[in-house]
Design an enzyme around this catalytic site. Structure first.
Site: not given
Lengths: 208, 404
Positions: B164, B234, B339, B372-373
């Protein structure tokens, strides 16, 4: 990939390709599968080797074994490579699976000082007999797919291939035709006998 | 530089390290010029190291953290008490093997875990920097890391790895210092922040700045804390780190501790409760102004723009004969199929640029529904690829399988 670690037995056509490559050369293997040839070239000829492979399984396998391979498609991605970026560009048993074989071939001799191609011969007598006597699309050891599921969409004979090279201004510097049992034939590639008895052909090419 | 060279620390499986972060003041000898033009005279960088530097100083690996990460890569986090954020990647016997490599990770400049940033005291005024802190870029982060790496006695890094925003730093390292990086792994990243990504960041920043407790950024002096705004930022960002499939698998439309919807705005759904929890726990460990600064740094990142609009130019170096040639750095790019924040197409654009200069590049897309994580999660194929690439290069570089 398991076979990579044991030094030695690779497919006879790949063995010939390894013999043709000069030690220390820069090599791009297009359609490198699980990296068998690339691995042999790195180990035995200390080449600076790269691979391009369509199947993600193949790419993961190669990169997981330390080989520099990217996921990509010969039909679309070769245009991104610079001219004369490599000493050899290898396309082993893949040309017949590309959508635009002529364009791919022209890219190969542009990107590499030499291109090395191996391809199955659709003029091989067993193939011709399948069609002639049984009236069926040939399924042989080397061409082991039914017509409706084959990735091989652009078959040619050795004679066809030589004609294409002529048309595209590509010279054949060296060739070997392998017959039954993958034994080299004594006949020149352009001969009718080679086109009848050869199961596959290997060519070292260079642009004129 | 004030601090003495630190001892390096050796990890063993039965003896996990728990040491206070190391902080060094860098850039005191010559002012540290940022991309914005502002000069910092001495700034703090908090960092952590694992493993031992070999005698040749050739086995150093720099790990770059993502937006809200820090330098607690492979040990218990001092604030959250959770395991290190890349425990699966870094440690003894892991793909980044601390028995073999000397691993460095620093908190990026602008962050809030000990490095110079808006939360820290401005030593000139004696008050927190807040919005007086200059805007920083990814290249500034990397310049600061370069000073740290030099300070640790390392000239060329064996490997730079990160996902990232960490991947952006990896790319910047390879572009800024091609002779100081042997190989690198930019993971789940891009050579530029897309319009969509900037848009998501803007939502987060607006949430923070709309919180009255933000007080124009001066909340540390006012004694307030914009927890609501930061929490919403967040929550929004967290959605972008997951995939629709992953959210559905985890929560579906399941209700939270109730049999039926309540016809109100309580957290009826598990997914709401989960996001609220993510938001609330985040504000305990992160500074709202740092969030503004670091998201901005990502937004400004555009490697091609810095090189005449052609990404391939970024990966060219001037050879000994004066000719422009492809970068000597060996690359392995990794993307994840689900992602959508840093999609595979972004990695592929970098691969194409590298190919066009005949660079040594590997590229793998890992098939996963974790979004993405995924680069932080248990994806065995991902770790297999990283291990293969790093080991292959270590062998080529002649690094011993163990230090000492």
């Amino acid at each position: 990939m398991a076979g990579h670690e044991t030094n030695g037995h690779i497919r006879p056509d790949l063995e010939r390709i390894v013999e043709w490559v000069q030690p220390g050369a820069r090599v791009l293997d297009v359609g490198c599968g699980d990296g068998e040839l690339l691995h042999a070239l790195v180990r035995r000829k200390q080449v600076d080797g790269r691979g391009l492979e369509l199947s993600m399984d193949g790419v993961r396998c190669s990169v997981g074994h330390g080989l520099p391979v990217i996921q990509g498609d010969a039909d679309t991605d070769l245009k991104d490579y610079p001219s004369d970026g490599f000493d050899y560009v290898i396309l082993s048993q893949t040309l017949q699976a590309t959508r635009r074989p002529r364009e791919v071939l022209e890219h190969l001799v542009r990107i590499g000082r030499y291109a090395i191609i191996s391809l199955p011969n659709f003029g091989y007598w067993r193939v011709r007999m399948e069609l002639l006597l049984r009236g069926r699309m040939p399924v042989t050891d080397r061409l082991g797919h039914q017509w409706y599921e084959t990735p091989n969409i652009h078959f040619c004979t050795i004679r066809d291939f030589i004609t294409l090279c002529d048309d595209a201004g590509i010279s054949i510097e060296r060739s070997v035709i392998l017959g039954a049992g993958e034994r080299p034939l004594p006949h020149p590639a352009a001969s009718a006998r080679a086109n009848w008895l050869g199961e596959q052909g290997l060519f070292l090419l260079r642009r004129n | 530089m004030t601090a003495a060279l630190p001892d390096t620390k050796v990890l063993s499986p039965g003896n996990p390290p728990l040491s206070p972060a190391r902080i060094v003041v860098l850039g005191q000898d010559t002012p540290f010029r940022l991309d914005s033009g502002v000069e910092l005279g001495g700034f703090r960088i908090a960092y952590q190291t694992y493993g031992t530097l070999n005698a040749d100083r050739t086995n150093a690996v720099l790990v770059c953290h993502a937006l809200t990460g820090d330098h607690y890569v492979a040990e218990k986090h001092p604030v959250t008490g959770k395991p290190g954020w890349w425990n699966l990647m870094v440690g003894p016997g892991k793909p980044i093997d601390t028995d073999r490599y000397f691993v460095i990770c620093s908190n990026v400049i602008g962050s809030c875990m000990g490095s110079e940033g808006p939360k820290e005291l401005n030593l000139v005024t004696g008050k927190p920097w807040a919005l007086d802190f200059p805007v920083i870029t990814i290249a500034d982060m990397v310049r600061a890391q370069r000073l740290l790496v030099e300070y640790l006695g390392v000239d060329q890094l064996f490997c730079v790895i990160g996902g990232s925003m960490g991947g952006m730093q990896v790319l910047q390292w390879a572009v800024s210092y091609p002779d100081k990086v042997y190989c690198c792994l930019p993971i789940a990243t891009a050579a530029r922040h897309s319009a969509q990504n900037i848009a998501f960041h803007e939502v987060g920043r607006q949430a923070i700045m709309a919180d009255p407790e933000w007080c124009g950024g001066d909340y540390l002096n006012k004694g307030t804390k914009p927890t609501k705004g930061l929490s919403v930022a967040r929550m929004a960002a967290h959605i972008t780190y997951l995939s629709e499939a992953a959210l559905h698998r985890k929560f579906g439309r399941n209700l939270q501790d109730r049999k039926a919807v309540t016809f109100g705005f309580d957290a009826d759904f598990q997914v709401e409760s989960y996001l609220r929890h993510q938001g609330i726990s985040f504000v305990e460990r992160f500074d709202a102004n740092s969030y503004l600064y670091i998201t901005r740094a990502m937004d400004y990142f555009d490697l091609a723009a810095d090189h005449g609009g052609v990404l391939a130019n970024a990966f060219q170096v001037t050879g000994p004969d004066g000719k422009r040639t492809g970068t000597p750095v060996r690359f392995c790019l990794v993307s994840f199929s689900s992602d959508w924040l840093f999609p595979t197409s972004e990695s592929r654009a970098v691969v194409h640029a590298l190919n066009s200069v005949a660079a040594n590049v590997s590229f793998v897309e890992i098939t996963t529904d974790k979004g993405h994580d995924a680069f932080l999660l248990d994806e065995p194929e991902f770790y297999q690829v990283v291990r293969g690439f790093v080991d292959g290069n270590a062998e080529r570089r002649g690094l011993a399988a163990r230090v000492g």
